[in-house]
Design an enzyme around this catalytic site. Sequence first.
Site, PDB file in Angstrom:
ATOM      1  N   GLY A   1       3.089  -1.129   4.186  1.00 17.96           N
ATOM      2  CA  GLY A   1       3.130   0.292   3.842  1.00 17.96           C
ATOM      3  C   GLY A   1       4.544   0.713   3.486  1.00 17.96           C
TER       4      GLY A   1
ATOM      5  N   LYS B   1       0.086   4.246  -0.178  1.00 22.80           N
ATOM      6  CA  LYS B   1      -0.530   5.435   0.437  1.00 22.80           C
ATOM      7  C   LYS B   1      -0.309   6.634  -0.498  1.00 22.80           C
ATOM      8  CE  LYS B   1       0.070   3.186   4.822  1.00 22.80           C
ATOM      9  NZ  LYS B   1       0.196   3.256   6.273  1.00 22.80           N
TER      10      LYS B   1
ATOM     11  N   SER C   1       3.971  -2.238  10.205  1.00 25.26           N
ATOM     12  CA  SER C   1       5.420  -2.318  10.407  1.00 25.26           C
ATOM     13  C   SER C   1       6.036  -3.647   9.962  1.00 25.26           C
ATOM     14  CB  SER C   1       5.770  -2.011  11.872  1.00 25.26           C
ATOM     15  OG  SER C   1       5.357  -0.697  12.213  1.00 25.26           O
TER      16      SER C   1
ATOM     17  N   ASN D   1       0.871  -1.179   0.000  1.00 30.64           N
ATOM     18  CA  ASN D   1       0.000   0.000   0.000  1.00 30.64           C
ATOM     19  C   ASN D   1       0.907   1.228   0.000  1.00 30.64           C
ATOM     20  OD1 ASN D   1      -1.729   2.090   0.532  1.00 30.64           O
ATOM     21  ND2 ASN D   1      -2.278   1.413   2.613  1.00 30.64           N
TER      22      ASN D   1
ATOM     23  N   HIS E   1      -9.336   1.283   5.186  1.00 30.72           N
ATOM     24  CA  HIS E   1      -8.040   1.444   5.854  1.00 30.72           C
ATOM     25  C   HIS E   1      -8.215   2.418   7.023  1.00 30.72           C
ATOM     26  CE1 HIS E   1      -3.885   2.473   6.642  1.00 30.72           C
ATOM     27  NE2 HIS E   1      -3.553   1.385   5.971  1.00 30.72           N
TER      28      HIS E   1
ATOM     29  N   GLU F   1      -6.505   4.764   8.070  1.00 31.83           N
ATOM     30  CA  GLU F   1      -6.242   6.180   7.753  1.00 31.83           C
ATOM     31  C   GLU F   1      -7.467   6.820   7.115  1.00 31.83           C
ATOM     32  OE1 GLU F   1      -2.615   5.462   5.616  1.00 31.83           O
ATOM     33  OE2 GLU F   1      -1.632   4.928   7.510  1.00 31.83           O
TER      34      GLU F   1
ATOM     35  N   GLU G   1      -4.978  -4.862  10.714  1.00 31.43           N
ATOM     36  CA  GLU G   1      -3.923  -3.868  10.908  1.00 31.43           C
ATOM     37  C   GLU G   1      -4.161  -3.126  12.221  1.00 31.43           C
ATOM     38  OE1 GLU G   1      -1.998  -2.585   6.954  1.00 31.43           O
ATOM     39  OE2 GLU G   1      -3.799  -1.384   7.180  1.00 31.43           O
TER      40      GLU G   1
ATOM     41  N   GLY H   1       3.103   2.224  10.749  1.00 31.05           N
ATOM     42  CA  GLY H   1       4.091   3.288  10.599  1.00 31.05           C
ATOM     43  C   GLY H   1       4.857   3.627  11.869  1.00 31.05           C
TER      44      GLY H   1
HETATM   45  P1  13P Z   1       3.436   0.311   7.555  1.00 35.19           P
HETATM   46  O1  13P Z   1       3.889  -0.973   6.930  1.00 35.19           O
HETATM   47  O2  13P Z   1       4.171   1.523   7.062  1.00 35.19           O
HETATM   48  O3  13P Z   1       3.385   0.217   9.049  1.00 35.19           O
HETATM   49  O4  13P Z   1       1.906   0.539   7.057  1.00 35.19           O
HETATM   50  C1  13P Z   1       0.994  -0.495   7.175  1.00 35.19           C
HETATM   51  C2  13P Z   1      -0.226  -0.116   6.445  1.00 35.19           C
HETATM   52  O5  13P Z   1      -0.955   0.768   6.835  1.00 35.19           O
HETATM   53  C3  13P Z   1      -0.532  -0.858   5.210  1.00 35.19           C
HETATM   54  O6  13P Z   1      -1.829  -0.605   4.792  1.00 35.19           O
END
Ligand code: 13P
Length: 246
Positions: free
Chosen positions: A226, A10, A205, A8, A90, A92, A160, A166
């Site tokens: 991510g 983002k 992560s 992803n 998601h 976010e 997640e 992140g």
């Molecule tokens: P990270 O791998 O950067 O922690 O992000 C995970 C994520 O939100 C994937 O959708």
Amino acid sequence: MSKLVAGNWKMFGNKAMIADIKKIDQYCKEKTCEVAICPPFPLISAAHEQTKNIKIGAQNCHININGAHTGEVSAEMLIEVGAQLILVGHSERRQDNYETNDIVKLKSEAVHRAGATAVVCIGETLEERTADKTLSVLQEQMLKSLPKNITPINTVVAYEPVWAIGTGLVPETDQIRSAHAFIRGFLASTYGAEAHSVKILYGGSVKGSNAKEIFSISNVNGALVGGASLKSDDFIEIIKAASNSI
Ligand code: 13P
């Protein structure tokens, strides 16, 4: 079941990074797991044209096919330019765009209507985990945001934990195991035998250095990645771990 490693991106990436997607696609000629990358909307078409071995996906869609919805994009439009899977719900988007479980369900249904795979994201906040509400939050999210007719083809569930996204924080192995077992149990009791083959991804992560251990946990059928999906070498390490874990 073969693992799925989905990146992803983002709101990161540019046209030059199509080269990274090509490199990953080349690597995946030999791979034994499924791989997908979900770049921002403007890169989907080029990414699709430059790849043969991996799937390209999108990060969001509108609930309708078309209409007077300025700035929105439908699942049908995304499929037309090459998206085969679409992330919905998601954390976010739940936070930044106030997407509720009801909206996530409508979006999942829109993805199914269009004929793509919905990757439905769920997960608890740190506050909810600390209050021992993780499983009840997951149950509520699944009850309200998953559509009726889910199959291993049209739906993937991504667990997640919001606090792991992140942050570099990864849950204990037992915490991932129990969340995934709970999700599997819910899917089986709600949707029947077919739900045993619905993929459940872990996200938060994931890196080359922890992927092997995460993929060894039961009911972890892949990862939603991510930050580590933005560098082809890092992402390839995760793909390697998934291919070796089958
Ligand atoms: P990270 O791998 O950067 O922690 O992000 C995970 C994520 O939100 C994937 O959708």
